[in-house]
Design a protein around this motif. Sequence first.
Motif, PDB file in Angstrom:
ATOM      1  N   SER A 277       0.842  -1.194   0.000  1.00  0.00           N
ATOM      2  CA  SER A 277       0.000   0.000   0.000  1.00  0.00           C
ATOM      3  C   SER A 277       0.875   1.241   0.000  1.00  0.00           C
ATOM      4  O   SER A 277       2.086   1.183   0.263  1.00  0.00           O
ATOM      5  CB  SER A 277      -0.930   0.013   1.220  1.00  0.00           C
ATOM      6  N   ALA A 278       0.255   2.375  -0.312  1.00  0.00           N
ATOM      7  CA  ALA A 278       0.905   3.685  -0.224  1.00  0.00           C
ATOM      8  C   ALA A 278      -0.072   4.619   0.472  1.00  0.00           C
ATOM      9  O   ALA A 278      -1.277   4.346   0.544  1.00  0.00           O
ATOM     10  CB  ALA A 278       1.268   4.209  -1.606  1.00  0.00           C
ATOM     11  N   LEU A 279       0.427   5.718   0.982  1.00  0.00           N
ATOM     12  CA  LEU A 279      -0.407   6.677   1.688  1.00  0.00           C
ATOM     13  C   LEU A 279      -0.390   7.996   0.921  1.00  0.00           C
ATOM     14  O   LEU A 279       0.656   8.625   0.778  1.00  0.00           O
ATOM     15  CB  LEU A 279       0.110   6.894   3.113  1.00  0.00           C
ATOM     16  N   ARG A 289      -5.134   9.221   2.646  1.00  0.00           N
ATOM     17  CA  ARG A 289      -5.903   8.115   2.076  1.00  0.00           C
ATOM     18  C   ARG A 289      -4.958   6.991   1.688  1.00  0.00           C
ATOM     19  O   ARG A 289      -4.086   7.181   0.841  1.00  0.00           O
ATOM     20  CB  ARG A 289      -6.708   8.560   0.860  1.00  0.00           C
ATOM     21  N   PRO A 290      -5.122   5.821   2.305  1.00  0.00           N
ATOM     22  CA  PRO A 290      -4.290   4.680   1.900  1.00  0.00           C
ATOM     23  C   PRO A 290      -4.836   4.052   0.625  1.00  0.00           C
ATOM     24  O   PRO A 290      -6.040   4.036   0.393  1.00  0.00           O
ATOM     25  CB  PRO A 290      -4.404   3.727   3.094  1.00  0.00           C
ATOM     26  N   VAL A 291      -3.937   3.540  -0.196  1.00  0.00           N
ATOM     27  CA  VAL A 291      -4.322   2.905  -1.464  1.00  0.00           C
ATOM     28  C   VAL A 291      -3.637   1.549  -1.560  1.00  0.00           C
ATOM     29  O   VAL A 291      -2.428   1.435  -1.299  1.00  0.00           O
ATOM     30  CB  VAL A 291      -3.935   3.787  -2.673  1.00  0.00           C
ATOM     31  N   PHE A 292      -4.397   0.531  -1.916  1.00  0.00           N
ATOM     32  CA  PHE A 292      -3.871  -0.820  -2.082  1.00  0.00           C
ATOM     33  C   PHE A 292      -3.262  -0.920  -3.476  1.00  0.00           C
ATOM     34  O   PHE A 292      -3.967  -0.906  -4.497  1.00  0.00           O
ATOM     35  CB  PHE A 292      -4.991  -1.839  -1.897  1.00  0.00           C
ATOM     36  N   LEU A 293      -1.953  -0.968  -3.553  1.00  0.00           N
ATOM     37  CA  LEU A 293      -1.250  -0.847  -4.830  1.00  0.00           C
ATOM     38  C   LEU A 293      -1.588  -1.940  -5.847  1.00  0.00           C
ATOM     39  O   LEU A 293      -1.733  -1.640  -7.036  1.00  0.00           O
ATOM     40  CB  LEU A 293       0.263  -0.802  -4.584  1.00  0.00           C
ATOM     41  N   PRO A 294      -1.708  -3.232  -5.455  1.00  0.00           N
ATOM     42  CA  PRO A 294      -2.003  -4.248  -6.465  1.00  0.00           C
ATOM     43  C   PRO A 294      -3.344  -4.066  -7.173  1.00  0.00           C
ATOM     44  O   PRO A 294      -3.582  -4.724  -8.182  1.00  0.00           O
ATOM     45  CB  PRO A 294      -1.984  -5.558  -5.657  1.00  0.00           C
ATOM     46  N   GLU A 295      -4.203  -3.186  -6.672  1.00  0.00           N
ATOM     47  CA  GLU A 295      -5.467  -2.929  -7.358  1.00  0.00           C
ATOM     48  C   GLU A 295      -5.431  -1.644  -8.173  1.00  0.00           C
ATOM     49  O   GLU A 295      -6.456  -1.248  -8.736  1.00  0.00           O
ATOM     50  CB  GLU A 295      -6.612  -2.882  -6.338  1.00  0.00           C
ATOM     51  N   ALA A 369      -9.422   1.869  -2.993  1.00  0.00           N
ATOM     52  CA  ALA A 369      -8.719   0.635  -3.361  1.00  0.00           C
ATOM     53  C   ALA A 369      -7.763   0.299  -2.230  1.00  0.00           C
ATOM     54  O   ALA A 369      -6.563   0.435  -2.343  1.00  0.00           O
ATOM     55  CB  ALA A 369      -7.971   0.795  -4.677  1.00  0.00           C
ATOM     56  N   ILE A 370      -8.334  -0.077  -1.095  1.00  0.00           N
ATOM     57  CA  ILE A 370      -7.523  -0.357   0.076  1.00  0.00           C
ATOM     58  C   ILE A 370      -8.090  -1.566   0.791  1.00  0.00           C
ATOM     59  O   ILE A 370      -9.304  -1.768   0.826  1.00  0.00           O
ATOM     60  CB  ILE A 370      -7.455   0.857   1.036  1.00  0.00           C
ATOM     61  N   ARG A 371      -7.258  -2.384   1.308  1.00  0.00           N
ATOM     62  CA  ARG A 371      -7.665  -3.530   2.112  1.00  0.00           C
ATOM     63  C   ARG A 371      -6.608  -3.724   3.194  1.00  0.00           C
ATOM     64  O   ARG A 371      -5.471  -3.296   3.043  1.00  0.00           O
ATOM     65  CB  ARG A 371      -7.786  -4.792   1.259  1.00  0.00           C
TER      66      ARG A 371
END
Length: 394
Positions: A277-279, A289-295, A369-371
Motif C-alpha cells: 500500500s501507499a499513503l 488516504r491509503p491505497v492498495f497498490l495491487p489494485e 482501493a484499500i484492504r
Amino acid sequence: MTSTSATPPLRELLQLHDVTCLDEGDWLRLGPSGPRAQAWFVNAQSHPSHCSVQLDVVLELWAGRVLIESFGGFGKTAQEAERDAFENLARCSLHVLLGAFVRPPDEHVTVEEWELSGVRRRVILGNIQGRGVQPSAEATRAWFQELERALKALPLVSGTHWLRVYYAQQASQTMVLEVLLDNQEWPELKEALEKAPWPSAPEFLSQRLFLVLQGGVDVSRAVAAFVDPPDRDDELIYEELRSQGATPLEAEKLVAYLPLAFGQVLVQHMGPRFPDSALFVTAGTRNERPVFLPEDPLWCESIRLAEEAIADGSLTRDQFNAIALRSSTLHALNNALNAGSKPEDLVFAPSVITLSAEAAAELHNQAPAIRPSAPAAPPPNTPAPPQKPWWKFW
C-alpha cells in the motif's frame, strides 16, 4: 539465424511515401521528432522451386517501447522474395504505422473509436490482406466482427498497443492462427478467435490484419519521459504527462510510482520486504488516504514495465537507473546498508505520496482501493545470502 540489413530499401519505401528519413547510426529517424526505424532480412531460404525470406521491421516508438512487424516474402529468386516482403509491408502495415506514429492517418486506413476496458480508444485499422484464394467480403467480415466482440470483452491496460492477427488454412484445415499483442502471444484472444467463423477453401488461403490501439494514459511513455533526457525534474515530467492526456492524478501517481516500482524491482532479489500500500496525503492538509497498490492499474503496469526492462533489456542500465535512483526506497535501503543492516531483514513502511488539491479531489471521487495488509511473514531461520546486485549502492 543469419540476418542482413534491409534498412536501405526501407528508406526507399518510406521516401516514396513522403517520409523524411534522418540517419542516426543504424537507425532512421522518421521526421525531425518521430520514431526510429530499421529493418532486417532474416531466415532466407532457397527451395527447389522458389526462395523465401522474412522481413523484420523494427520501430522504436520511444525509449523502452519497441514495435516489431514481420512479413514473409516469396519469389523465384532471393531478390524477388525480398521485394515481395516489402510489398507485403506496404499492403498490410505501413500506412497503419505511419498514421499512428508519424503523421495523420490517410485513406489507406480506417479509423474508429471503440471502448475497451472502460477506455475510449482510437483504433487504426489496416486492410485485411490475404494470399491464395480469397473469400467473400461477408466471410471476412464475419471473423472480424468476432475479433471486435472479443477485444471489447477482454481486459486491456490503457495506452498504445498493436495487434496482429494471421490465419492460414489448406484444404479447409487450419494451418496456423497467430494472435500477437505488442509482439507477444495473447492466449485469451486466440482462444476466442479459434471459435470464429474463419473462411475455408480447398486451396491455400490466408488473411492478415494489423491494427494500432491508442487511448488512455500510457505508462510506457511516462517511462520515456524520465529517461529522455535523464535529468529532467519532476515538474517537467508532470507537464509532459499532462500534455500526453494524463489527468492530474494519473500524472502525479506516475511521477511517484515509476521510481518506486523500478527501485523495488532492482533490489527485490536482495530480500527486503515492500509494502502493498501507499499513503496519499493532500498538500497543506492532514487529509490522508491509503491505497492498495495491487489494485491500481498504474502501479501494476509500472511494476510490469520495470520487470520487462530488467528481463529483456528494453532500457539500458543507465536509463533504468535514471528512474530507479529517484526512489526514496532505494535511498533508505542504501542508508540502512551503510548502517550495517542486512537487506533481508528490512521491512519498508508504505511510501507517503503528496498530492495536489486537484489530484486529491480526483482521487476522492474514485472508489477506495484499500484492504488490510496481512502481517508480514517472519524471515526464515536460515535465509539464503542475497545475490550481488548489478548496481552497487554501498
